[in-house]
Write an enzyme that holds these catalytic residues in place. Structure first.
Site, mmCIF file in Angstrom:
data_model
loop_
_atom_site.group_PDB
_atom_site.id
_atom_site.type_symbol
_atom_site.label_atom_id
_atom_site.label_comp_id
_atom_site.label_asym_id
_atom_site.label_seq_id
_atom_site.Cartn_x
_atom_site.Cartn_y
_atom_site.Cartn_z
ATOM 1 N N SER A 77 36.996 33.784 48.812
ATOM 2 C CA SER A 77 37.467 32.456 49.232
ATOM 3 C C SER A 77 37.691 32.427 50.745
ATOM 4 C CB SER A 77 38.775 32.104 48.512
ATOM 5 O OG SER A 77 38.500 31.816 47.165
ATOM 6 N N ARG A 125 35.196 30.453 53.661
ATOM 7 C CA ARG A 125 35.786 29.502 54.613
ATOM 8 C C ARG A 125 35.553 29.988 56.039
ATOM 9 N NH1 ARG A 125 38.414 28.955 49.994
ATOM 10 N NH2 ARG A 125 39.578 27.063 49.515
ATOM 11 N N ARG A 145 27.694 21.900 36.966
ATOM 12 C CA ARG A 145 29.068 21.832 37.497
ATOM 13 C C ARG A 145 29.154 20.570 38.373
ATOM 14 N NH1 ARG A 145 31.093 27.586 39.708
ATOM 15 N NH2 ARG A 145 33.072 26.475 39.642
ATOM 16 N N SER A 200 38.520 19.476 41.211
ATOM 17 C CA SER A 200 38.318 20.752 41.913
ATOM 18 C C SER A 200 38.841 20.617 43.331
ATOM 19 C CB SER A 200 36.836 21.122 41.942
ATOM 20 O OG SER A 200 36.635 22.210 42.826
ATOM 21 N N ASP A 218 42.171 31.250 38.534
ATOM 22 C CA ASP A 218 41.320 32.444 38.404
ATOM 23 C C ASP A 218 42.070 33.625 37.788
ATOM 24 O OD1 ASP A 218 39.484 30.836 39.582
ATOM 25 O OD2 ASP A 218 39.290 31.975 41.441
#
Ligand SMILES: O=C(O)C1=C[C@@H](OP(=O)(O)O)[C@@H](O)[C@H](O)C1
Ligand SMILES: C=C(OP(=O)(O)O)C(=O)O
Length: 407
Positions: free
Chosen positions: A22, A26, A97, A143, A287
Site C-alpha cells: 500500500s 502510493r 471488481r 472502496s 485485510d
C-alpha cells in the site's frame, strides 16, 4: 501445484517482512507526480508493485495491472491527467471488481474515461487531459481506493478538489495513509467530518523509505498464537506506523500474543491469556479478517466479526471462500447479510485430507498455511504461488522458520 506443509514443534524465527505494497504503490504515484529523482528505498518486490513500476516506466499506452486493485484505481486517476490515450486492463477477476464510482467522479472533474467491455468495470480507455477539479460527492462505503486515487491527483487539478463522503466510510486508515504520504511529499489537505479538501499545490520530491508490511505480519502473529511455543522477531515494523493494519498487534493480545518493540522491529511472545469470545468490527482493517477468522476457529475462540462488507469485491469473495475452506476443516461459519461472520463452536465432519483452495487470493494461502501448526498431518494449499501478490518470499520465510514444504 499444491504445497503440503508441516510445522516445526518449536517456532523460533527472525523474519525480514516484505515492504508494504500500500505504501509502495502510493509512493510510486507521488514520486512520479513530484518528478522525483530520488530512489524509493525498500520498495516492495511484490506483483502488485511490479505492475505499477512497469506501467509508470513504460513507453507504451496499454497497461495490464493484473490483479492489483491499488494499481487499477490509482493509475486510472493518474492517467486521466496525463495527456494521451491509454488503456488499462487486468485479470478476469479485476474485470469484475467495480470501478464506476471512480470513473464517474473523474469524468465529472473533466476526465474522459470509457468502458471497453462491461459498463462499470475494467478494462478502461482513458483520454488524459488537464483536470478542472471542483466539488464532488462520493460514497465512502465501497472502496477507499477510489478516494485515495482522487486525492493523489487532486492538488494538480485546476480548482483543486473537495470530496463530500457519503454514508459510512470504510477502510478509513488507508485514506489517512494517503493524506500522510501526500504531506510527506509537500501537499496539505484538510479532512473535517465527511469532507476532504485539497487546494491546488505542487508536490515536492523527497527521499522516501517504505515500511515493512503490517498485513504480512498478521500471518506471523497467527503462527505465534497457534503454536505452543513461539518466539518470533519481525524486522522493519514501527510502533507509530502509518499503516492501519498495525492494529493487529493490539488485536492479538486478545489471542494471547504480546508485542514488544525493539529498534529493529517487533518481538512476539505468548502470554497464555486468551478471550473466549472475540467481537470486532473490521471496517478499518478488512485485510486482517481472514487471519482472525482462521485463527479463532483453530483456537476454539468464538467470534462475531462485523464490518466485512468490502470482502466480497476483493481478490475473491472472501466471505464465501472462508466458509467453503473452513467447512473442509470441520468448521461451520454463520454469515449474516453481507458484512458479518459469526461462529459459536458449530462443527461438521472434517475431510480426511483437505486441500485448501486459494481462489487467486494471496490472503487465502497465507491465512490457511498456519493451519499446519494445528493439524498433526499438516495442511495442503493449492496454487501456493498466489502469495506473490503481496509477499513473494512467504514460503521461503516459512522454510526459514522450520516448516517442511513439499510440492
Ligand atoms: O488503499 C489501499 O492500499 C488498500 C485499501 C483497502 O481496500 P478497500 O479500500 O477497497 O477496502 C485494502 O483492502 C487493500 O488491500 C489496500
Ligand atoms: C484487497 C487487497 O488488494 P487490492 O484491493 O489492492 O487488490 C489485498 O491485498 O488484500
Amino acid at each position: 501445484m499444491e504445497y503440503q506443509i508441516k510445522a516445526p514443534s518449536k517456532l523460533q524465527a527472525s523474519i525480514q517482512l516484505p515492504a508494504s505494497k500500500s505504501i509502495s504503490n502510493r509512493a510510486l504515484i507521488l514520486h512520479a507526480l513530484s518528478y522525483s529523482a530520488y530512489d524509493i528505498v525498500n520498495l516492495s518486490d511484490c506483483d502488485d508493485t511490479k505492475v505499477m513500476v512497469n506501467a509508470l516506466n513504460s513507453d507504451g499506452r496499454d497497461f495490464d495491472i493484473k490483479a492489483a486493485g491499488t494499481a487499477m484505481r490509482f493509475l486510472t486517476a493518474f492517467l486521466s491527467k496525463i495527456v494521451g490515450e491509454w488503456t488499462i486492463t487486468g485479470t478476469e477477476r479485476m474485470k469484475n471488481r467495480p470501478i464506476k464510482l471512480l470513473v464517474d467522479a473523474l469524468n465529472s472533474l473533466g476526465a474522459r474515461i470509457e468502458y471497453i467491455e462491461k459498463e462499470g468495470y475494467p478494462p478502461l480507455r482513458i483520454f488524459g487531459s488537464a483536470l478542472q477539479g471542483g466539488e464532488i460527492s462520493l460514497s465512502g462505503g465501497i472502496s477507499s481506493q477510489y478516494i485515495s486515487a482522487l486525492l493523489m491527483v487532486a492538488p494538480l487539478m485546476e480548482k483543486g478538489l473537495t470530496i463530500h463522503l457519503e454514508g459510512n466510510i470504510i477502510s478509513r486508515p488507508y485514506i489517512q495513509l494517503t493524506l500522510q504520504l501526500m504531506e510527506q511529499f509537500g501537499v496539505k489537505a484538510n479532512w473535517s467530518g465527511q469532507t476532504i479538501k485539497v487546494l491546488p499545490q505542487e508536490y515536492k520530491p523527497v527521499p522516501f523509505t517504505v515500511e515493512s508490511d503490517w498485513s504480512a505480519a498478521s500471518y506471523w502473529y497467527q503462527m505465534a498464537a497457534l503454536n505452543k511455543d513461539a518466539e518470533i522477531e519481525l524486522l522493519g515494523l514501527f510502533k507509530n506506523s502509518l499503516q492501519g493494519d498495525s492494529a493487529v498487534a493490539g488485536l492479538f493480545t486478545q489471542l494471547g500474543i504480546t508485542t514488544s518493540y525493539t529498534n529493529k522491529g517487533v518481538l512476539l511472545k505468548k502470554n497464555g491469556n486468551r478471550c473466549t469470545k472475540f467481537n470486532h468490527n473490521f471496517v478499518n482493517e478488512p485485510d486482517l479478517a481472514q487471519t482472525f477468522v482462521v485463527t479463532c476457529v483453530l483456537l476454539n475462540v468464538h467470534f462475531r466479526f462485523s464490518g466485512l462488507q468490502s470482502l466480497k469485491i476483493k481478490e475473491t469473495d472472501r466471505i464465501e471462500a472462508l466458509c467453503n475452506e473452513l467447512r473442509k476443516l470441520g468448521y461451520l461459519i454463520h454469515v449474516e447479510g453481507n458484512s458479518v461472520m459469526e461462529w459459536n463452536g458449530e462443527r461438521c465432519e472434517p475431510m480426511d485430507h483437505p486441500v485448501i483452495n486459494t481462489y487467486e487470493d494471496h490472503r487465502m494461502a497465507m491465512a490457511f498455511a498456519p493451519v499446519a501448526l494445528a493439524l498433526p498431518q499438516g495442511i495442503c494449499i493449492a496454487d501456493p504461488e498466489v502469495v506473490s501478490k503481496s509477499y513473494p518470499n512467504f514460503w521461503n520465510d516459512l522454510l526459514k522458520a522450520g516448516f517442511e514444504i513439499k510440492d
